[in-house]
Design a protein around this motif. Structure first.
Motif, mmCIF file in Angstrom:
data_model
loop_
_atom_site.group_PDB
_atom_site.id
_atom_site.type_symbol
_atom_site.label_atom_id
_atom_site.label_comp_id
_atom_site.label_asym_id
_atom_site.label_seq_id
_atom_site.Cartn_x
_atom_site.Cartn_y
_atom_site.Cartn_z
ATOM 1 N N ILE A 48 0.866 -1.176 0.000
ATOM 2 C CA ILE A 48 0.000 0.000 0.000
ATOM 3 C C ILE A 48 0.904 1.228 0.000
ATOM 4 O O ILE A 48 2.064 1.148 0.397
ATOM 5 N N THR A 49 0.367 2.328 -0.443
ATOM 6 C CA THR A 49 1.124 3.570 -0.429
ATOM 7 C C THR A 49 0.508 4.512 0.590
ATOM 8 O O THR A 49 -0.683 4.810 0.534
ATOM 9 N N THR A 50 1.344 4.939 1.529
ATOM 10 C CA THR A 50 0.948 5.902 2.546
ATOM 11 C C THR A 50 2.222 6.498 3.146
ATOM 12 O O THR A 50 3.317 6.157 2.718
ATOM 13 N N GLY A 51 2.077 7.357 4.098
ATOM 14 C CA GLY A 51 3.252 7.956 4.714
ATOM 15 C C GLY A 51 2.896 8.724 5.968
ATOM 16 O O GLY A 51 1.745 8.691 6.432
ATOM 17 N N PRO A 52 3.861 9.454 6.515
ATOM 18 C CA PRO A 52 3.670 10.160 7.782
ATOM 19 C C PRO A 52 2.531 11.178 7.777
ATOM 20 O O PRO A 52 2.077 11.590 8.830
ATOM 21 N N ASN A 54 -0.442 10.557 7.018
ATOM 22 C CA ASN A 54 -1.631 9.852 7.485
ATOM 23 C C ASN A 54 -1.472 9.491 8.953
ATOM 24 O O ASN A 54 -0.442 8.934 9.358
ATOM 25 N N TYR A 55 -2.487 9.770 9.741
ATOM 26 C CA TYR A 55 -2.459 9.506 11.177
ATOM 27 C C TYR A 55 -2.154 8.038 11.479
ATOM 28 O O TYR A 55 -1.427 7.733 12.429
ATOM 29 N N SER A 56 -2.667 7.112 10.672
ATOM 30 C CA SER A 56 -2.462 5.678 10.906
ATOM 31 C C SER A 56 -1.047 5.203 10.624
ATOM 32 O O SER A 56 -0.666 4.106 11.027
ATOM 33 N N TYR A 57 -0.266 5.998 9.932
ATOM 34 C CA TYR A 57 1.073 5.575 9.541
ATOM 35 C C TYR A 57 1.942 5.222 10.752
ATOM 36 O O TYR A 57 2.671 4.227 10.731
ATOM 37 N N ALA A 58 1.851 6.001 11.808
ATOM 38 C CA ALA A 58 2.656 5.723 13.003
ATOM 39 C C ALA A 58 2.320 4.352 13.577
ATOM 40 O O ALA A 58 3.216 3.608 13.995
ATOM 41 N N ARG A 121 0.782 -8.460 8.591
ATOM 42 C CA ARG A 121 1.971 -7.984 9.297
ATOM 43 C C ARG A 121 2.765 -7.115 8.330
ATOM 44 O O ARG A 121 2.862 -7.426 7.145
ATOM 45 N N VAL A 122 3.329 -6.035 8.826
ATOM 46 C CA VAL A 122 4.183 -5.167 8.013
ATOM 47 C C VAL A 122 5.552 -5.842 7.927
ATOM 48 O O VAL A 122 6.175 -6.113 8.952
ATOM 49 N N THR A 123 6.024 -6.110 6.707
ATOM 50 C CA THR A 123 7.325 -6.755 6.536
ATOM 51 C C THR A 123 8.406 -5.789 6.061
ATOM 52 O O THR A 123 9.590 -6.061 6.216
ATOM 53 N N ASP A 124 7.984 -4.655 5.495
ATOM 54 C CA ASP A 124 8.965 -3.686 5.021
ATOM 55 C C ASP A 124 8.273 -2.341 4.823
ATOM 56 O O ASP A 124 7.078 -2.288 4.521
ATOM 57 N N ILE A 125 9.033 -1.282 5.001
ATOM 58 C CA ILE A 125 8.556 0.062 4.689
ATOM 59 C C ILE A 125 9.630 0.717 3.823
ATOM 60 O O ILE A 125 10.783 0.820 4.236
ATOM 61 N N VAL A 126 9.244 1.097 2.615
ATOM 62 C CA VAL A 126 10.157 1.761 1.689
ATOM 63 C C VAL A 126 9.827 3.253 1.765
ATOM 64 O O VAL A 126 8.987 3.753 1.017
ATOM 65 N N GLU A 127 10.457 3.935 2.703
ATOM 66 C CA GLU A 127 10.111 5.318 3.009
ATOM 67 C C GLU A 127 10.258 6.252 1.819
ATOM 68 O O GLU A 127 9.458 7.171 1.651
ATOM 69 N N ALA A 128 11.261 6.043 0.981
ATOM 70 C CA ALA A 128 11.493 6.938 -0.156
ATOM 71 C C ALA A 128 10.304 6.981 -1.104
ATOM 72 O O ALA A 128 10.089 7.977 -1.801
ATOM 73 N N HIS A 129 9.512 5.910 -1.122
ATOM 74 C CA HIS A 129 8.359 5.844 -2.025
ATOM 75 C C HIS A 129 7.031 5.736 -1.287
ATOM 76 O O HIS A 129 5.981 5.585 -1.919
ATOM 77 N N GLY A 130 7.042 5.778 0.034
ATOM 78 C CA GLY A 130 5.807 5.679 0.807
ATOM 79 C C GLY A 130 5.128 4.332 0.655
ATOM 80 O O GLY A 130 3.904 4.243 0.699
ATOM 81 N N ILE A 131 5.911 3.276 0.483
ATOM 82 C CA ILE A 131 5.350 1.936 0.266
ATOM 83 C C ILE A 131 5.463 1.125 1.550
ATOM 84 O O ILE A 131 6.535 1.046 2.155
ATOM 85 N N VAL A 132 4.357 0.532 1.957
ATOM 86 C CA VAL A 132 4.321 -0.365 3.102
ATOM 87 C C VAL A 132 4.016 -1.754 2.556
ATOM 88 O O VAL A 132 2.994 -1.968 1.899
ATOM 89 N N VAL A 133 4.932 -2.697 2.793
ATOM 90 C CA VAL A 133 4.777 -4.068 2.304
ATOM 91 C C VAL A 133 4.161 -4.902 3.416
ATOM 92 O O VAL A 133 4.613 -4.858 4.570
ATOM 93 N N LEU A 134 3.135 -5.658 3.060
ATOM 94 C CA LEU A 134 2.359 -6.430 4.026
ATOM 95 C C LEU A 134 2.360 -7.909 3.672
ATOM 96 O O LEU A 134 2.334 -8.264 2.491
ATOM 97 N N GLU A 135 2.337 -8.741 4.709
ATOM 98 C CA GLU A 135 2.169 -10.173 4.521
ATOM 99 C C GLU A 135 0.863 -10.578 5.189
ATOM 100 O O GLU A 135 0.684 -10.366 6.401
ATOM 101 N N GLY A 136 -0.043 -11.138 4.419
ATOM 102 C CA GLY A 136 -1.302 -11.603 4.974
ATOM 103 C C GLY A 136 -1.088 -12.833 5.835
ATOM 104 O O GLY A 136 -0.331 -13.733 5.466
ATOM 105 N N VAL A 137 -1.754 -12.856 7.006
ATOM 106 C CA VAL A 137 -1.630 -14.012 7.902
ATOM 107 C C VAL A 137 -2.965 -14.731 8.111
ATOM 108 O O VAL A 137 -2.985 -15.871 8.574
ATOM 109 N N ALA A 138 -4.061 -14.082 7.757
ATOM 110 C CA ALA A 138 -5.390 -14.700 7.834
ATOM 111 C C ALA A 138 -6.333 -13.874 6.971
ATOM 112 O O ALA A 138 -6.190 -12.650 6.882
ATOM 113 N N ALA A 139 -7.298 -14.541 6.350
ATOM 114 C CA ALA A 139 -8.261 -13.845 5.487
ATOM 115 C C ALA A 139 -9.667 -14.365 5.757
ATOM 116 O O ALA A 139 -9.854 -15.540 6.091
#
Length: 180
Positions: A48-52, A54-58, A121-139
């Motif tokens: 997903i793309t987001t960054g500081p 957004n209130y939820s980013y922290a 779960r968040v597995t990586d944050i690529v701050e330069a591009h505002g990308i948050v990488v997620l791994e699904g653990v249940a759906a």
């Protein structure tokens, strides 16, 4: 073909669907609307793309978990409303009449009114591009939900709604990875 300003080129590729991201910062739950999403291969990995701004980013950065909740077209005004106010001063679940449900693996709540929810779960944050990488653990999916059409943001305040489903599974069967 007519010229399109390069600053508007992203409107040609907006992927969708629009999602709600549920977080919990240890004190309270929050929701944010995200229109820039991506599936990373044939797995339960997403970006997903987001960054500081957004209130939820922290909460994403610090707690390293969330829920992707997938709303349908009947929730469009709720989705836009969530995206146009801040969790810093608004309890979005209450304000928009959404029902939180306990997740099994993360502290962020599922959203009962949505078609589907994915605990991540968040597995990586690529701050330069505002990308948050997620791994699904249940759906989870609400198989009894009548409305199943999702929203896709164009990026200029307009949305596209899923339409007719075209089935080419048999044609592609030999080309898909095992299990799909």
């Amino acid at each position: 073909m007519d010229s399109l300003p390069i600053s508007r080129a992203f409107t040609l590729l907006e992927p969708g669907p629009v999602i709600l991201v549920s977080t919990h910062d240890g004190r309270k739950a929050n929701l944010m609307t995200i229109t820039w999403t991506m599936v990373l291969g044939f797995s339960a990995n997403f970006a997903i793309t987001t960054g500081p701004w957004n209130y939820s980013y922290a909460a994403l950065r610090d707690r390293r978990e969330c829920v992707i909740a997938i709303p349908t077209v009947d929730l469009i005004d709720t989705v836009v409303g969530i995206g146009t106010c801040s969790g810093a001063d608004t309890d979005k679940l209450s304000r928009f009449g959404l029902t939180p449900a306990a997740a099994r693996h993360v502290s962020a709540p599922l959203v009962r009114e949505c078609l589907a929810n994915i605990e991540c779960r968040v597995t990586d944050i690529v701050e330069a591009h505002g990308i948050v990488v997620l791994e699904g653990v249940a759906a989870y999916i609400d198989t009894g939900r009548k409305e199943r059409r999702t929203l896709h943001a164009v990026g200029d305040g307009t949305f596209i709604v899923d339409g007719e489903t075209l089935d080419r599974r048999e044609m592609m069967r030999s080309k898909l990875p095992e299990g799909l």
